[in-house]
Write a protein that holds these residues in place. Structure first.
Motif, PDB file in Angstrom:
ATOM      1  N   VAL A 293       0.835  -1.227   0.111  1.00 27.34           N
ATOM      2  CA  VAL A 293       0.199  -0.204   0.091  1.00 27.34           C
ATOM      3  C   VAL A 293       0.901   1.282   0.132  1.00 27.34           C
ATOM      4  CG1 VAL A 293      -1.631   1.406   1.439  1.00 27.34           C
ATOM      5  CG2 VAL A 293      -1.818  -1.153   1.204  1.00 27.34           C
ATOM      6  N   ASP A 294       1.772   1.310   0.825  1.00 26.40           N
ATOM      7  CA  ASP A 294       2.722   2.292   0.830  1.00 26.40           C
ATOM      8  C   ASP A 294       3.412   2.632  -0.661  1.00 26.40           C
ATOM      9  OD1 ASP A 294       2.500   3.070   3.586  1.00 26.40           O
ATOM     10  OD2 ASP A 294       4.642   2.710   4.001  1.00 26.40           O
ATOM     11  N   LEU A 295       4.148   1.660  -0.980  1.00 27.94           N
ATOM     12  CA  LEU A 295       4.917   1.907  -2.221  1.00 27.94           C
ATOM     13  C   LEU A 295       3.996   1.986  -3.340  1.00 27.94           C
ATOM     14  CD1 LEU A 295       7.490  -1.369  -1.644  1.00 27.94           C
ATOM     15  CD2 LEU A 295       8.073   1.036  -1.601  1.00 27.94           C
ATOM     16  N   ALA A 296       2.651   1.417  -3.693  1.00 29.22           N
ATOM     17  CA  ALA A 296       1.799   1.499  -4.568  1.00 29.22           C
ATOM     18  C   ALA A 296       1.459   2.951  -4.638  1.00 29.22           C
ATOM     19  CB  ALA A 296       0.855   0.355  -4.797  1.00 29.22           C
ATOM     20  N   GLY A 297       1.205   3.524  -3.446  1.00 27.36           N
ATOM     21  CA  GLY A 297       0.611   4.598  -3.230  1.00 27.36           C
ATOM     22  C   GLY A 297      -0.763   4.848  -2.824  1.00 27.36           C
ATOM     23  N   GLY A 298      -1.177   3.630  -2.286  1.00 23.63           N
ATOM     24  CA  GLY A 298      -2.800   3.633  -1.679  1.00 23.63           C
ATOM     25  C   GLY A 298      -3.244   2.075  -2.016  1.00 23.63           C
ATOM     26  N   PRO A 299      -4.374   2.047  -1.476  1.00 22.40           N
ATOM     27  CA  PRO A 299      -4.938   0.770  -1.393  1.00 22.40           C
ATOM     28  C   PRO A 299      -5.509   0.526  -2.929  1.00 22.40           C
ATOM     29  CG  PRO A 299      -6.545   2.382  -0.254  1.00 22.40           C
ATOM     30  CD  PRO A 299      -5.212   2.766  -0.499  1.00 22.40           C
ATOM     31  N   ASP A 300      -5.897   1.472  -3.575  1.00 24.50           N
ATOM     32  CA  ASP A 300      -6.414   1.157  -5.087  1.00 24.50           C
ATOM     33  C   ASP A 300      -5.416   0.893  -6.038  1.00 24.50           C
ATOM     34  OD1 ASP A 300      -9.316   1.538  -4.242  1.00 24.50           O
ATOM     35  OD2 ASP A 300      -9.252   3.335  -4.843  1.00 24.50           O
ATOM     36  N   GLU A 301      -4.428   1.472  -5.933  1.00 27.75           N
ATOM     37  CA  GLU A 301      -3.253   1.208  -6.513  1.00 27.75           C
ATOM     38  C   GLU A 301      -2.477  -0.195  -6.335  1.00 27.75           C
ATOM     39  OE1 GLU A 301      -3.776   4.058  -4.870  1.00 27.75           O
ATOM     40  OE2 GLU A 301      -3.687   5.590  -6.447  1.00 27.75           O
ATOM     41  N   ALA A 302      -2.410  -0.440  -4.855  1.00 18.79           N
ATOM     42  CA  ALA A 302      -2.024  -1.876  -4.650  1.00 18.79           C
ATOM     43  C   ALA A 302      -2.814  -3.019  -5.178  1.00 18.79           C
ATOM     44  CB  ALA A 302      -1.734  -1.875  -2.981  1.00 18.79           C
ATOM     45  N   ARG A 303      -4.248  -2.700  -5.180  1.00 18.77           N
ATOM     46  CA  ARG A 303      -4.944  -3.795  -5.561  1.00 18.77           C
ATOM     47  C   ARG A 303      -4.867  -4.004  -7.141  1.00 18.77           C
ATOM     48  NH1 ARG A 303      -9.440  -3.372  -8.228  1.00 18.77           N
ATOM     49  NH2 ARG A 303      -9.711  -1.105  -8.056  1.00 18.77           N
ATOM     50  N   ARG A 304      -4.706  -2.828  -7.889  1.00 17.72           N
ATOM     51  CA  ARG A 304      -4.376  -3.019  -9.346  1.00 17.72           C
ATOM     52  C   ARG A 304      -2.959  -3.757  -9.680  1.00 17.72           C
ATOM     53  NH1 ARG A 304      -7.144   2.087  -9.602  1.00 17.72           N
ATOM     54  NH2 ARG A 304      -5.297   3.212  -9.256  1.00 17.72           N
ATOM     55  N   HIS A 305      -2.146  -3.192  -9.001  1.00 23.22           N
ATOM     56  CA  HIS A 305      -0.766  -3.780  -9.020  1.00 23.22           C
ATOM     57  C   HIS A 305      -0.810  -5.338  -8.920  1.00 23.22           C
ATOM     58  CE1 HIS A 305       3.712  -3.738  -9.385  1.00 23.22           C
ATOM     59  NE2 HIS A 305       3.678  -4.533  -8.819  1.00 23.22           N
ATOM     60  N   LEU A 306      -1.711  -5.885  -7.797  1.00 26.45           N
ATOM     61  CA  LEU A 306      -1.640  -7.118  -7.386  1.00 26.45           C
ATOM     62  C   LEU A 306      -2.582  -8.175  -8.685  1.00 26.45           C
ATOM     63  CD1 LEU A 306      -1.115  -9.798  -5.670  1.00 26.45           C
ATOM     64  CD2 LEU A 306      -3.091  -9.170  -4.462  1.00 26.45           C
ATOM     65  N   ALA A 307      -3.584  -7.190  -9.091  1.00 21.39           N
ATOM     66  CA  ALA A 307      -4.409  -8.026 -10.127  1.00 21.39           C
ATOM     67  C   ALA A 307      -3.350  -7.915 -11.677  1.00 21.39           C
ATOM     68  CB  ALA A 307      -5.517  -7.236 -10.331  1.00 21.39           C
ATOM     69  N   ASP A 308      -2.515  -7.022 -11.868  1.00 23.08           N
ATOM     70  CA  ASP A 308      -1.758  -7.092 -13.085  1.00 23.08           C
ATOM     71  C   ASP A 308      -0.721  -8.249 -12.920  1.00 23.08           C
ATOM     72  OD1 ASP A 308      -3.026  -4.871 -13.947  1.00 23.08           O
ATOM     73  OD2 ASP A 308      -1.738  -3.453 -13.642  1.00 23.08           O
ATOM     74  N   ARG A 309      -0.157  -8.373 -11.730  1.00 24.76           N
ATOM     75  CA  ARG A 309       1.070  -9.098 -11.384  1.00 24.76           C
ATOM     76  C   ARG A 309       0.262 -10.677 -11.437  1.00 24.76           C
ATOM     77  NH1 ARG A 309       5.935 -10.034 -12.480  1.00 24.76           N
ATOM     78  NH2 ARG A 309       7.052 -11.492 -11.311  1.00 24.76           N
ATOM     79  N   LEU A 310      -0.862 -10.913 -11.038  1.00 25.00           N
ATOM     80  CA  LEU A 310      -1.503 -12.210 -11.055  1.00 25.00           C
ATOM     81  C   LEU A 310      -1.951 -12.454 -12.420  1.00 25.00           C
ATOM     82  CD1 LEU A 310      -2.783 -14.646  -9.635  1.00 25.00           C
ATOM     83  CD2 LEU A 310      -4.960 -13.126  -9.443  1.00 25.00           C
ATOM     84  N   GLY A 311      -2.399 -11.494 -13.043  1.00 27.18           N
ATOM     85  CA  GLY A 311      -2.444 -11.669 -14.545  1.00 27.18           C
ATOM     86  C   GLY A 311      -1.260 -12.490 -15.219  1.00 27.18           C
ATOM     87  N   ILE A 312       0.085 -11.731 -15.067  1.00 27.30           N
ATOM     88  CA  ILE A 312       1.388 -11.930 -15.569  1.00 27.30           C
ATOM     89  C   ILE A 312       1.609 -13.481 -15.134  1.00 27.30           C
ATOM     90  CG2 ILE A 312       3.867 -11.591 -15.733  1.00 27.30           C
ATOM     91  CD1 ILE A 312       3.038  -8.558 -15.282  1.00 27.30           C
TER      92      ILE A 312
END
Length: 264
Positions: A83-102
């Protein structure tokens, strides 16, 4: 339109994670949150050993639920600094979703995917009498005892010719010039032991009639000797795909394949 809250595998997970960060973990520096992961991973291993009785002195003293709890703690411990590194909970959720897809796409054979072959530069140092230099492989784990020309892999930032010149220098100590290179062949070969989804390599062959230095086996931990062979009558211990490439080069053929069919 999808509801991001109800679609979340754990409803409110990222919002709760953000509240934890701004709540009782508010004063904990980020680097300590990241380091906390190593502790949590260790506790997973300890719980699993306890579940399986891996420590004979302690025997079985944990359950699958204990392991699941520790695994969940790892996920939570990772989520907070995310959450810290991504810039917030929504950004962290999107990053995890993108990573899961990869990660989920790894190993798939979708028709719209691109899969490449590795590239291996090969160098033929050629004497005036037509003989070419070969190295006898040693202690490499692949075709040890067999002969092959100086060859190798491309390093980051190199084109195939630059890589060929570097490999030749490392393996034989000679110095080559780009302008002296003559492209003579490319072979696309496959073998089950080759890396990548295609299990294939494209071999680029270059001939040099001039060089500086005396060719030798410059890497004795990888090649036991250097010797000159007649490419028209190669020895039986020349690696088969190299023998095939030499024959194709002698015929003036710029391209060949090896291993794709029984007769190639």
């Amino acid at each position: 339109m999808a509801n991001t809250e109800t679609d979340e595998p754990c409803n409110g997970f990222w919002a709760d994670t953000a509240r934890i960060r701004t709540g009782y973990l508010a004063d904990v520096p980020r680097h300590l949150l990241v380091m906390k992961l190593s502790e949590e991973v260790g506790e997973v291993a300890e719980a699993y050993i306890g579940m399986t009785g891996g420590n004979p002195r302690k025997g079985i003293h944990a359950t699958a639920t204990d392991v699941l709890d520790e695994l969940a703690d790892v996920i939570l411990a990772a989520a907070v600094p995310m959450v810290d590194l991504a810039g917030g909970p929504d950004e962290a959720r999107r990053h995890l979703a993108d990573r899961l897809g990869i990660v989920a796409a790894r190993g798939t054979t979708a028709t719209n995917s691109w899969h490449g072959s590795f590239i291996a530069p090969h160098v033929l140092l050629r004497h005036d009498d037509g003989k070419v230099l070969m190295l006898r492989r040693h202690n490499t784990g692949y075709r040890d005892g067999w002969l092959c020309p100086p060859a190798g892999r491309i390093e980051p930032g190199e084109d195939v010719l630059t890589a060929a010149i570097r490999e030749a220098h490392e393996e034989t100590s000679v110095i080559l010039a780009h302008d002296d290179a003559v492209f003579c062949h490319v072979m696309h070969r496959t073998e089950a032991s080759l890396p990548g989804p295609c299990h294939a390599i494209s071999d680029y062959w270059f001939t040099f009639d001039r060089w500086q230095g005396e060719p030798r086996a410059a890497e004795p931990d990888k090649a036991s000797e250097a010797l000159w062979i007649d490419p028209e009558t190669p020895p039986a211990d020349l690696i088969p795909h190299c023998a095939q490439a030499l024959a194709a080069i002698a015929r003036g053929e710029a391209f060949s394949v090896h291993g794709w069919t029984a007769d190639s």
